[in-house]
Write a protein that holds these residues in place. Sequence first.
Motif, mmCIF file in Angstrom:
data_model
loop_
_atom_site.group_PDB
_atom_site.id
_atom_site.type_symbol
_atom_site.label_atom_id
_atom_site.label_comp_id
_atom_site.label_asym_id
_atom_site.label_seq_id
_atom_site.Cartn_x
_atom_site.Cartn_y
_atom_site.Cartn_z
ATOM 1 N N ALA A 34 1.158 -1.552 -0.127
ATOM 2 C CA ALA A 34 -0.319 0.143 0.159
ATOM 3 C C ALA A 34 0.918 1.312 0.424
ATOM 4 O O ALA A 34 0.713 2.271 -0.457
ATOM 5 N N GLU A 35 1.946 1.500 0.808
ATOM 6 C CA GLU A 35 2.604 2.678 0.995
ATOM 7 C C GLU A 35 3.573 2.360 -0.629
ATOM 8 O O GLU A 35 3.723 3.750 -1.276
ATOM 9 N N TYR A 36 4.047 2.027 -1.074
ATOM 10 C CA TYR A 36 4.569 1.630 -1.989
ATOM 11 C C TYR A 36 3.504 2.096 -3.547
ATOM 12 O O TYR A 36 4.364 3.137 -3.940
ATOM 13 N N LEU A 37 2.462 1.917 -3.716
ATOM 14 C CA LEU A 37 2.115 2.487 -4.549
ATOM 15 C C LEU A 37 0.675 3.695 -4.228
ATOM 16 O O LEU A 37 0.750 4.559 -5.425
ATOM 17 N N ARG A 38 0.859 4.097 -3.273
ATOM 18 C CA ARG A 38 1.069 5.473 -2.446
ATOM 19 C C ARG A 38 1.810 6.495 -2.902
ATOM 20 O O ARG A 38 1.608 7.352 -3.920
ATOM 21 N N ASP A 73 -4.171 4.859 -7.016
ATOM 22 C CA ASP A 73 -5.084 5.418 -5.459
ATOM 23 C C ASP A 73 -5.873 4.519 -4.916
ATOM 24 O O ASP A 73 -6.081 4.026 -4.035
ATOM 25 N N GLU A 76 -4.892 1.571 -3.261
ATOM 26 C CA GLU A 76 -4.189 1.378 -2.308
ATOM 27 C C GLU A 76 -4.905 1.414 -1.491
ATOM 28 O O GLU A 76 -4.605 0.903 -0.512
ATOM 29 N N ASP A 77 -5.701 1.979 -1.470
ATOM 30 C CA ASP A 77 -7.306 1.977 -1.044
ATOM 31 C C ASP A 77 -7.861 0.926 -0.689
ATOM 32 O O ASP A 77 -8.156 -0.035 0.567
ATOM 33 N N TYR A 79 -5.749 -1.857 -0.072
ATOM 34 C CA TYR A 79 -4.806 -2.505 0.586
ATOM 35 C C TYR A 79 -4.979 -2.227 1.484
ATOM 36 O O TYR A 79 -4.518 -3.391 2.516
ATOM 37 N N ARG A 80 -5.070 -1.223 2.115
ATOM 38 C CA ARG A 80 -4.974 -0.315 3.171
ATOM 39 C C ARG A 80 -6.519 -0.956 4.395
ATOM 40 O O ARG A 80 -6.438 -1.255 5.487
#
Length: 347
Positions: A34-38, A73, A76-77, A79-80
């Motif tokens: 998620a951090e990498y995608l962000r 984005d 990432e949402d 995954y988070r």
Amino acid sequence: MARPKDWQPLRESDPVPGDPEGVRGQVKHMKKIAEYLRTQAAALTAMADADNLKGQYAEKLAEDARGLGRKLDEAEDRYREVKNHLSGWAEDLEGFQKRADKALDDAKEAQRIIDAHENKPDSEKKGKDGEKDGKGGEKGDKGSDAEDPALKNAKDDLEDARGRLNSAAGDYDERAGHYAGKIRKSIDDDMKDSWWNDLKATIGDADWLNTVADWASWGATIIGIAAMFFPAIGIVALILTGIVAAIHIVQAGTGNGSWFDVVMDLGALKMARNGVKAAKAIKALQNSSRKTASGVADDAAKAGGAAGPPEHDRQRQEEQPEGRRQVRRRPGKGPGPRAQGAAEGLE
């Protein structure tokens, strides 16, 4: 932490399976993704908004970068949110397992006391449980409220442990369904998975494929052994082995299995095929042997008929008296003097 294997006297198997630490490991992995995608989404958005893009394809490049940034984005949402659900499930799972393990320990201790009482000699049981109570009954009788206090407490503890385990198992099932629904809702967003991703997910969720493969594998092994004595059923083992190989190929091709299993299945399939061929060859050899043996027997019978009278007939002729043997005449000649004299002597 390894889970208990023996769940007697409460259950046949673990009612709250799972690995909280393994789930937490997946949570950490998803957090990194998620951090990498962000980070990548922010970089693409910055690139699309930059004023230094020049040339014929600048507008198209900025539009594509902005669209890809929005998709990242959304990913990432996803995954988070899933990470958060899994983190909550790991905590609940650990609590359910602690409750179940405590109930199991208490049940084993209670069962130990009950077994120790049951294994006591009858004389000792009568000494403690068979005493007369004040009403003329026996303390050890069934239905009596005055049985051995230690035994009665152990039985109560066993029932209490069983109830606590059932409660933990019920809560486990309820929360598992809750988090499963949350995760499905989180991944049901604007992002559309490809048909290949849907296929991989479908095969990954199909636990019945593993069940079919296990049963087919055991069946092929048993029938393969039986085929050593009954070659005709070897084709059944070959078919079952083919089913196992097909399932493992599908699972490995979609990332839900191991290619090593496929290699092992192909080896077993080749051995099964060779076994069927060998069985056919043995059957053909047996038929050929029967035909050869039958032909040899017929030839021997024909040869025996052309060889003349049997041996016992010749022996009977040799045992006749000398005087009863007929005198053979030579062709074209009469009997000689000696033959005539011998004939007159017989008369």
